[in-house]
Design a protein around this motif. Structure first.
Motif, PDB file in Angstrom:
ATOM      1  N   TRP A 134      31.148  50.455  43.531  1.00 18.13           N
ATOM      2  CA  TRP A 134      31.752  49.237  43.480  1.00 18.13           C
ATOM      3  C   TRP A 134      31.611  48.466  45.090  1.00 18.13           C
ATOM      4  CZ3 TRP A 134      36.793  48.396  46.038  1.00 18.13           C
ATOM      5  CH2 TRP A 134      37.300  49.794  46.744  1.00 18.13           C
ATOM      6  N   SER A 135      31.887  47.491  44.957  1.00 11.41           N
ATOM      7  CA  SER A 135      32.320  46.685  46.283  1.00 11.41           C
ATOM      8  C   SER A 135      33.391  45.624  46.326  1.00 11.41           C
ATOM      9  CB  SER A 135      30.852  46.000  46.632  1.00 11.41           C
ATOM     10  OG  SER A 135      30.745  44.810  45.915  1.00 11.41           O
ATOM     11  N   ALA A 136      33.519  45.100  47.588  1.00 16.93           N
ATOM     12  CA  ALA A 136      34.472  43.794  47.866  1.00 16.93           C
ATOM     13  C   ALA A 136      33.592  42.548  47.431  1.00 16.93           C
ATOM     14  CB  ALA A 136      34.706  44.008  49.166  1.00 16.93           C
ATOM     15  N   GLY A 194      38.767  58.404  39.958  1.00 15.96           N
ATOM     16  CA  GLY A 194      38.614  57.996  41.233  1.00 15.96           C
ATOM     17  C   GLY A 194      37.476  57.321  41.577  1.00 15.96           C
ATOM     18  N   TRP A 195      37.104  57.068  42.719  1.00 13.66           N
ATOM     19  CA  TRP A 195      35.998  55.937  43.255  1.00 13.66           C
ATOM     20  C   TRP A 195      35.088  56.387  44.077  1.00 13.66           C
ATOM     21  CZ3 TRP A 195      37.487  54.799  48.003  1.00 13.66           C
ATOM     22  CH2 TRP A 195      38.148  54.853  48.598  1.00 13.66           C
ATOM     23  N   ILE A 196      34.111  55.815  44.302  1.00 12.55           N
ATOM     24  CA  ILE A 196      33.054  55.825  45.504  1.00 12.55           C
ATOM     25  C   ILE A 196      32.533  54.346  45.858  1.00 12.55           C
ATOM     26  CG2 ILE A 196      31.091  57.097  46.510  1.00 12.55           C
ATOM     27  CD1 ILE A 196      31.344  59.138  43.952  1.00 12.55           C
ATOM     28  N   PHE A 197      32.911  54.003  47.087  1.00  7.53           N
ATOM     29  CA  PHE A 197      32.553  52.780  47.667  1.00  7.53           C
ATOM     30  C   PHE A 197      31.040  52.655  47.842  1.00  7.53           C
ATOM     31  CE2 PHE A 197      32.374  49.255  50.453  1.00  7.53           C
ATOM     32  CZ  PHE A 197      32.896  48.105  50.045  1.00  7.53           C
ATOM     33  N   TRP A 198      30.579  51.475  47.455  1.00  9.25           N
ATOM     34  CA  TRP A 198      29.130  51.169  47.969  1.00  9.25           C
ATOM     35  C   TRP A 198      29.333  49.725  48.991  1.00  9.25           C
ATOM     36  CZ3 TRP A 198      24.414  53.765  46.873  1.00  9.25           C
ATOM     37  CH2 TRP A 198      23.516  53.068  47.402  1.00  9.25           C
ATOM     38  N   GLY A 219      35.763  58.003  47.788  1.00 11.37           N
ATOM     39  CA  GLY A 219      34.569  58.411  48.564  1.00 11.37           C
ATOM     40  C   GLY A 219      33.928  57.015  48.965  1.00 11.37           C
ATOM     41  N   VAL A 220      32.747  57.491  49.593  1.00 12.24           N
ATOM     42  CA  VAL A 220      31.705  56.230  49.982  1.00 12.24           C
ATOM     43  C   VAL A 220      30.455  56.731  49.449  1.00 12.24           C
ATOM     44  CG1 VAL A 220      33.076  55.151  51.676  1.00 12.24           C
ATOM     45  CG2 VAL A 220      31.815  57.164  52.566  1.00 12.24           C
ATOM     46  N   ASN A 221      29.521  55.988  49.372  1.00 11.63           N
ATOM     47  CA  ASN A 221      28.069  56.019  49.292  1.00 11.63           C
ATOM     48  C   ASN A 221      27.405  55.821  50.832  1.00 11.63           C
ATOM     49  OD1 ASN A 221      26.999  56.059  46.241  1.00 11.63           O
ATOM     50  ND2 ASN A 221      28.848  54.549  46.281  1.00 11.63           N
ATOM     51  N   ASN A 225      37.254  61.406  50.897  1.00 12.33           N
ATOM     52  CA  ASN A 225      37.064  62.959  50.684  1.00 12.33           C
ATOM     53  C   ASN A 225      35.654  63.282  49.930  1.00 12.33           C
ATOM     54  OD1 ASN A 225      37.580  62.002  47.834  1.00 12.33           O
ATOM     55  ND2 ASN A 225      39.569  62.914  47.909  1.00 12.33           N
ATOM     56  N   LEU A 226      34.768  62.261  49.644  1.00 11.30           N
ATOM     57  CA  LEU A 226      33.777  62.697  49.192  1.00 11.30           C
ATOM     58  C   LEU A 226      32.613  61.546  49.608  1.00 11.30           C
ATOM     59  CD1 LEU A 226      32.980  63.594  45.178  1.00 11.30           C
ATOM     60  CD2 LEU A 226      31.850  61.957  46.201  1.00 11.30           C
ATOM     61  N   VAL A 227      31.297  62.303  49.581  1.00  7.80           N
ATOM     62  CA  VAL A 227      30.140  61.270  50.051  1.00  7.80           C
ATOM     63  C   VAL A 227      29.182  61.385  48.848  1.00  7.80           C
ATOM     64  CG1 VAL A 227      28.577  60.913  51.796  1.00  7.80           C
ATOM     65  CG2 VAL A 227      30.799  61.653  52.410  1.00  7.80           C
TER      66      VAL A 227
END
Length: 428
Positions: A317-319, A387-391, A38-40, A111-113
């Protein structure tokens, strides 16, 4: 005749079985069978200067420092006054995120926000300057867009009354007063509303988690009081509302397994998920690590979640391998990476230049490879569990924190399972 009776008896048995409630462990959204990618949506309902600097640059009075520029949404609204703040924020809410963004998220394999929102969207303290009562309609529209494109949603209470961490992402920087009685009561009022509304059947096909509170600052706050808040939210959701929505609790920057003895299955508590946030740029020591050291820590973090008693994932998390993004550390605060950071008694030392830190087109192939390695390692590590959700999904001008820009630069895998540097966490 006997056959008819047998069929009738079988039908009654089947009907009786179907009428029985599902076992507790099966009533909640199945995170074991759904790997979150996902993403934030940062900077939409909770302003962050580093995400949308243009909203804050309009207050600039000189080219030498940030004097007079609001440091957070509280001071943004206070400086403008209600009418002008409402006008500017309404324009921002209308344009920063649209249906097109949700279509693009789905097209990219997400697949998720996770959607952050502040308490002030629903209720205000007596002297609050915030704009209230308008954000909810946008949130509901976003949930509709997510449903249309088969995306799941977390509703995340990102800012508590009085601030839970003193960060600008709580709405009010440099104070931590959310556990004062009046502030805590307002926060509970808002949580009562959010938990009741977004656990209704009309939402639970899409909303698969409600986060009690984003990033309470564990090393500073009363952790027993935070645990009481989590227990209160669970009791309200399960025992008073009798709803099966998943309750998300942030780890408060504590170590893995810290919450293993709270709200556990052994105690009869189901549908609880722990949210971890991992960054390696908010101290000079972290910034000085080699890429191999960054990757090794990521892999250790992923492996560490495997023994936790709850569902868990990395919800931010971020790059970022630098803290060079403008205002990442706050309005008026510079970067540690180039040694210009000074805040209170905390200082930094020079590691490297921030020049072109957000412009991948000027980077060497080695630098691009390092970013790709770091991103891929995090994808692999965080998918060890749920899983994960990117910021975050997008920003105005920074690369390291912007999913869309990273994809365009070829640094974030597309498709998501594409690996240029596979098996980095194989030994973990």
């Amino acid at each position: 005749m006997l056959t008819v009776k047998i069929v009738a008896v079988i039908s009654l048995i089947i009907s009786a079985c179907l009428a029985q409630p599902l076992p507790l462990s099966k009533r909640y959204f199945d995170y074991e069978g759904y790997k979150v990618r996902g993403v934030n949506i940062g900077g939409w309902f909770v302003l962050e200067p580093f995400i949308t600097p243009s909203l804050f640059e309009t207050f600039r009075t000189n080219d030498y420092n940030d004097d007079g520029i609001p440091v957070d949404e509280y001071h943004y609204c206070k400086t403008l006054g209600k009418d002008e703040a409402r006008r500017r924020l309404t324009e921002h809410w209308d344009t920063w995120i649209t249906e097109v963004d949700f279509a693009q998220m789905a097209a990219g394999g997400l697949n998720l926000v996770r959607i952050p929102i502040g308490y002030w969207a629903f209720e205000l303290l007596e002297d609050d300057p915030y704009i209230s009562g308008l954000q909810e309609a946008y949130l509901d529209k976003a949930i509709e867009w997510a449903r249309k494109y088969d995306l799941k949603v977390w509703v995340d209470l990102h800012g508590a009354a009085g601030s839970q961490n003193g960060f600008d992402n709580s709405g009010f920087r440099d104070q931590i007063e959310f556990q004062e009685q009046q502030n805590l009561q307002v926060t509970k009022n808002v949580l009562t509303y959010i938990l009741e509304k977004y656990s209704r059947d009309e939402f639970t096909d899409t909303v698969v988690g409600i986060e009690v509170l984003n990033e309470p600052l564990g090393p500073v706050i009363d952790m027993d009081g935070l645990k009481d808040l989590y227990d209160w939210a669970y009791d309200y959701l399960r025992n008073q509302l009798q709803r099966d929505q998943v309750l998300v609790i942030h780890d408060a920057f504590q170590s893995n397994n810290y919450f293993d003895d709270q709200l556990t299955v052994e105690e009869g508590a189901y549908g609880v998920l722990v949210d971890h946030h991992h960054y390696q740029v908010f101290s000079s020591g972290e910034l000085a690590r080699t890429i191999d050291e960054h990757v090794a820590l990521v892999c250790e973090q992923g492996a560490g979640t495997l023994t936790e008693s709850h569902w868990n994932l990395v919800g931010e998390w971020s790059a970022a391998l630098t803290d060079c993004a403008k205002w990442l550390n706050g309005v008026g605060v510079q970067a540690r990476y180039d040694g210009t950071f000074v805040k209170n008694s905390d200082t930094s030392y020079y590691i490297d230049s921030c020049d072109a830190s957000q412009d991948a087109s000027s980077w060497s192939s080695d630098r691009k490879d390092n970013y790709r390695k770091y991103i891929e390692a995090q994808l692999d590590a965080y998918e060890m569990k749920n899983g994960w959700i990117f910021w975050c999904y997008k920003t105005e001008s920074t690369l390291e924190w912007d999913y869309t820009r990273l994809v365009q630069a070829g640094l974030f895998p597309q498709p998501l399972d594409d690996r240029q540097f596979p098996n980095q966490c194989a030994n973990y």
